[in-house]
Enzyme design. Structure first.
Site, short mmCIF file in Angstrom:
data_model
loop_
_atom_site.label_atom_id
_atom_site.label_comp_id
_atom_site.label_asym_id
_atom_site.label_seq_id
_atom_site.Cartn_x
_atom_site.Cartn_y
_atom_site.Cartn_z
N GLU A 161 27.61 58.14 30.94
CA GLU A 161 28.50 58.59 29.87
C GLU A 161 27.76 58.58 28.53
OE1 GLU A 161 31.75 55.75 30.16
OE2 GLU A 161 31.43 55.60 32.31
N HIS A 177 32.85 61.15 29.47
CA HIS A 177 32.89 60.18 30.57
C HIS A 177 32.56 60.86 31.91
CE1 HIS A 177 34.25 56.88 33.04
NE2 HIS A 177 34.75 56.22 32.03
C1 BG6 Z 1 33.95 53.07 31.43
C2 BG6 Z 1 34.12 51.68 30.90
O1 BG6 Z 1 33.51 53.90 30.41
O2 BG6 Z 1 35.21 53.55 31.90
C3 BG6 Z 1 34.72 50.80 31.98
O3 BG6 Z 1 32.88 51.16 30.45
C4 BG6 Z 1 36.02 51.39 32.50
O4 BG6 Z 1 34.93 49.49 31.46
C5 BG6 Z 1 35.75 52.82 32.96
O5 BG6 Z 1 36.51 50.61 33.56
C6 BG6 Z 1 36.98 53.55 33.50
O6 BG6 Z 1 38.03 53.58 32.59
P1 BG6 Z 1 39.40 54.24 32.95
O7 BG6 Z 1 40.34 53.97 31.79
O8 BG6 Z 1 39.17 55.71 33.12
O9 BG6 Z 1 39.85 53.60 34.22
#
Ligand code: BG6
Length: 277
Positions: free
Chosen positions: A251, A148
């Site tokens: 990502e 991510h």
């Molecule tokens: C992304 C998703 O990978 O991560 C989004 O597609 C999400 O929908 C984002 O809001 C952040 O996620 P988190 O759990 O780290 O707030």
């Protein structure tokens, strides 16, 4: 090894010439920083929360064994567990390994025995992460996995992403509709949350502002493109409205369907990020 905020152990990895370095926490095997000639490539929120059990906003959280919402906590548990340091190599190809295995807590929510290894490699202008999943259970298990990555950008409103033309995507901010990317260059004018299917496989490498190249392995052929935009950033305690223009998440993952991994088998997925200038 050194202590990062609130007692979390961190490691700094520097390439042989000293021009590039990476900082990684054992907590989450979370890459916090990657600098090349003192330029920071990753984004880390100034409101990030460094507390055990909470995900860190920025850097590179590891999403495993579940992408997004579902029976497990959002994005799984790998990003909120403390990993163990494995082999390190400080020669020309600088690398470290981090490991995570099942424990009492993971078995309660995800009843499978596993061993994960993340290998981080650093060279002059590129950086890679490889995730190896070893099924140590007595049956097949399924997972999704994703890196991510939060990239620093000058301004999201002028950020350009290329390499996804003609790729099909699921638009999470438009009722999950399936669409096809018609733009050679993607620009941002509002909240963006898309899963490009087989993005890495069918298209050119992904380019951010023409100088950061992101390539996923053939086993990780989806690309998620995310920016929460102003309102959602304002509503998130660990982002804030001042931060949404400063980053884009590109990502690399295997999230469209689940990887089915038989007992005793290994699965590998990786990303390589290279600066082109
Ligand atoms: C992304 C998703 O990978 O991560 C989004 O597609 C999400 O929908 C984002 O809001 C952040 O996620 P988190 O759990 O780290 O707030």
């Amino acid at each position: 090894e050194f202590e990062y905020k609130t007692g979390l152990s961190a490691l700094r990895l520097t390439n042989s010439s000293g021009s590039a370095s990476v900082e990684v926490l054992l907590y989450g095997a979370h890459v916090l920083s990657w600098t090349v000639h003192n330029k920071q490539i990753l984004f880390l929120s100034d409101k990030a929360i460094f507390e055990r059990g909470k995900a860190i906003r920025g850097g590179i959280p590891i999403v495993w064994p579940q992408f997004g919402p579902g029976p497990l906590p959002q994005h799984g548990f790998a990003r909120v567990k403390t990993w163990q340091l494995g082999k390190t190599n400080t020669n020309d190809d600088v690398s470290i390994e981090l490991h995570l295995s099942h424990d009492e807590d993971t078995l309660k929510i995800w009843p499978h025995k596993f061993n994960l290894t993340i290998t981080i490699r650093l060279s002059e202008k590129s950086f890679s992460q490889e995730l190896t999943v070893h099924n140590q259970d007595d049956q097949t298990f399924e997972f999704t996995a994703l890196f991510h990555t939060y990239f620093t950008v000058d301004n999201i409103k002028t950020t350009k992403i290329s390499g996804l033309n003609n790729v099909t995507y699921m638009d999470k901010v438009d009722e999950g509709k399936t669409k096809t990317e018609t733009n050679k260059v993607i620009e941002f004018t509002g909240e963006t949350d898309r899963v490009y299917k087989d993005g890495g496989k069918n298209s050119n490498p992904i380019l951010i502002d023409d100088y950061i190249q992101v390539i996923g392995s053939s086993t990780m052929s989806e690309i998620v493109v995310w920016n929460p935009w102003e309102e959602k950033a304002k509503g998130a305690v660990d982002i804030g409205e001042h931060n949404f223009p400063k980053f884009v998440c590109i990502e690399v993952g295997h999230v469209n369907d689940a990887v089915k991994l038989d007992k005793d088998q290994l699965w590998k997925g990786s990303q390589e990020i290279t600066l082109l200038k």
